[in-house]
Motif scaffolding. Structure first.
Motif, PDB file in Angstrom:
ATOM      1  N   SER A 155      23.391  33.977 -17.426  1.00  0.00           N
ATOM      2  CA  SER A 155      24.313  33.778 -18.541  1.00  0.00           C
ATOM      3  C   SER A 155      25.735  33.701 -17.994  1.00  0.00           C
ATOM      4  CB  SER A 155      24.206  34.930 -19.552  1.00  0.00           C
ATOM      5  OG  SER A 155      24.703  36.136 -18.981  1.00  0.00           O
ATOM      6  N   VAL A 184      25.214  28.853 -13.340  1.00  0.00           N
ATOM      7  CA  VAL A 184      24.626  29.417 -14.556  1.00  0.00           C
ATOM      8  C   VAL A 184      23.398  28.599 -14.945  1.00  0.00           C
ATOM      9  CG1 VAL A 184      24.963  29.965 -16.991  1.00  0.00           C
ATOM     10  CG2 VAL A 184      26.827  30.326 -15.362  1.00  0.00           C
ATOM     11  N   PRO A 216      20.551  29.450 -17.688  1.00  0.00           N
ATOM     12  CA  PRO A 216      20.053  30.436 -18.650  1.00  0.00           C
ATOM     13  C   PRO A 216      18.539  30.584 -18.584  1.00  0.00           C
ATOM     14  CG  PRO A 216      21.540  28.856 -19.699  1.00  0.00           C
ATOM     15  CD  PRO A 216      21.216  28.316 -18.341  1.00  0.00           C
ATOM     16  N   PHE A 261      21.136  39.013 -20.497  1.00  0.00           N
ATOM     17  CA  PHE A 261      20.876  37.786 -21.251  1.00  0.00           C
ATOM     18  C   PHE A 261      20.463  38.100 -22.686  1.00  0.00           C
ATOM     19  CE2 PHE A 261      17.986  34.342 -22.619  1.00  0.00           C
ATOM     20  CZ  PHE A 261      18.835  33.263 -22.504  1.00  0.00           C
ATOM     21  N   PRO A 303      24.352  38.480 -24.561  1.00  0.00           N
ATOM     22  CA  PRO A 303      25.082  37.321 -24.042  1.00  0.00           C
ATOM     23  C   PRO A 303      24.475  35.983 -24.455  1.00  0.00           C
ATOM     24  CG  PRO A 303      24.908  38.999 -22.351  1.00  0.00           C
ATOM     25  CD  PRO A 303      24.062  39.460 -23.502  1.00  0.00           C
ATOM     26  N   ALA A 304      23.148  35.919 -24.585  1.00  0.00           N
ATOM     27  CA  ALA A 304      22.514  34.655 -24.977  1.00  0.00           C
ATOM     28  C   ALA A 304      23.047  34.154 -26.316  1.00  0.00           C
ATOM     29  CB  ALA A 304      21.000  34.828 -25.052  1.00  0.00           C
ATOM     30  N   ASP A 311      27.350  33.791 -25.964  1.00  0.00           N
ATOM     31  CA  ASP A 311      27.829  32.664 -25.167  1.00  0.00           C
ATOM     32  C   ASP A 311      27.562  31.308 -25.821  1.00  0.00           C
ATOM     33  OD1 ASP A 311      28.711  34.383 -23.157  1.00  0.00           O
ATOM     34  OD2 ASP A 311      26.812  34.315 -22.079  1.00  0.00           O
ATOM     35  N   TYR A 339      17.970  27.133 -25.738  1.00  0.00           N
ATOM     36  CA  TYR A 339      17.431  27.733 -24.519  1.00  0.00           C
ATOM     37  C   TYR A 339      16.022  27.231 -24.207  1.00  0.00           C
ATOM     38  CZ  TYR A 339      21.462  30.790 -24.785  1.00  0.00           C
ATOM     39  OH  TYR A 339      22.753  31.273 -24.826  1.00  0.00           O
TER      40      TYR A 339
END
Length: 392
Positions: free
Chosen positions: A143, A162, A164, A287, A307-308, A311, A354
């Protein structure tokens, strides 16, 4: 491209299951070495047709595993070595350098503000990590938040990429038949409002907050915890002390990907279908994979830190609500979710962001860059000394 993945263990954990999912989508020929614990994910990888080698490492101080790993890398004809988790990153980078493999990539799966893989971060851990990091060509952060932490630690920004974590969105799509089967298997009443928690049962995940909140909620509310770990006995005792033990279900570790018909109705997507809301009380995540999986299952999600979600571009985090980490805040938010009634269970936008195919494509670009990069001119490192070894 032929790649060797080195990971500390292959029990049921987020990094381990993420590796298995990635290998299903990477356009590369991959083998996997597990330093310890060839657990259920090793069985799953083998079922997928991936060669898995157990190095038989007895512990963090087993430096005798290093020459075995060097020999394996030298004999495999690998174009690239990819390491996962702290111990594997340290030993794997050293072994790859000694073996003459210069294209080394490492993924940092679980670096928090004050913890790494559930352990407190100390000056010694940081120094050892940075020493090993210099032996590779690229470090993957799961992340932007982790990328920023690595940069603050002193990892050069040009070495940080980065990528993810990814999920198979269709696999988590809500299935009403799976909901019925999972609830029947778990003994959950049809009318129960089920609050789910997914993750390792460790103190840092703060699942005790959900038990404290449950004690203040109506009797039709249940808590379903999916995962295993050292905190399970304490959580069970806490549930008894709070008088809610009969309303808490411990489902144990469950695979993200079913390996045979015996797991149908009991794997993670089925258990998410059985839930009505997902709660993530952890104040420190690298994450937040469980949150994304919950959103893919169409669940409303309550989280403290993720953070997923944080962000994401503005407006892309619908379905996820950030709450304070105390039991009262969770109790109020859960009561509102219960009173709102059932909702349409469709994958939410954040989950599509994602996709595992997107993550695999990004990782392949990192591989290509690492494989084409110049060979750094540094002497081959010596084995770790007694005082410079990863923590247990």
């Amino acid at each position: 491209m032929k790649a060797l993945h080195i990971i500390t263990g292959l029990g049921v954990g987020g990094a381990e299951q993420q590796l298995r999912l990635l290998l299903r989508h990477l356009p590369a020929s991959c083998d996997v070495v597990t330093l310890t614990n060839p657990g259920p994910v090793a069985d799953g990888l083998t079922a997928d047709g991936v060669r898995v080698i157990h190095l038989g490492m007895s512990g963090n101080r087993d430096v005798g595993a290093l020459p075995r790993l060097v020999k394996l890398i030298r004999g495999g004809g690998y174009d690239l070595v990819h390491t996962h988790l702290y111990r594997a990153c340290l030993y794997g980078r050293i072994a790859a350098r000694i073996a003459g493999t210069r294209a080394v990539v490492a993924t940092e799966h679980s670096l928090g503000d004050s913890q790494m893989e559930g352990r407190p971060l100390t000056a010694g851990v940081r120094a050892l990590y940075l020493t090993g990091e210099r032996l590779g060509r690229a470090t993957v952060a799961v992340s932007p938040s982790v990328a920023e932490r690595l940069s603050r630690w002193g990892v050069p920004r040009q070495r940080i990429h980065v990528v993810p974590n990814g999920i198979d969105v269709e696999r988590f799509r809500f299935d009403p038949r799976a909901r019925i089967a999972a609830r029947r298997q778990l003994g959950l009443p049809d009318e129960a409002f089920v609050v789910g928690g997914v993750g390792r049962l460790a103190a840092g995940k703060r699942f005790d907050v959900l038990l404290l909140a449950l004690a203040a909620l109506p009797g039709d509310v249940r808590v379903l915890l999916v995962g295993g770990g050292p905190d399970e006995a304490r959580l069970r005792a806490s549930a008894r002390e709070l008088g809610v033990a009969e309303r808490v279900l411990f489902a144990g570790e469950r695979p993200h990907l079913a390996t045979d018909a015996a797991t149908e109705g009991g794997d993670l997507p089925a258990l998410l279908a059985a839930m009505d809301v997902l709660a993530s009380p952890s104040p420190e995540e690298a994450f937040g994979l469980a949150v994304v999986e919950g959103l893919a299952a169409g669940l409303p999600v309550l989280y403290v830190r993720c953070p997923a979600v944080e962000d994401l571009p503005p407006g892309a985090s619908g379905g996820a609500l950030r709450v304070q980490g105390d039991p009262d805040s969770f109790a109020r938010a859960l009561l509102r979710a219960r009173d709102a009634g059932p909702r349409l269970r469709l994958p939410l936008d954040a989950a599509h962001h994602y996709s595992i195919t997107r993550s695999a494509d990004q990782l392949m670009r990192v591989y290509e860059t690492a494989a084409a990069g110049p060979s750094p001119r540094r002497p081959a490192p010596r084995c770790p000394t007694r005082d410079a070894r990863p923590r247990e």
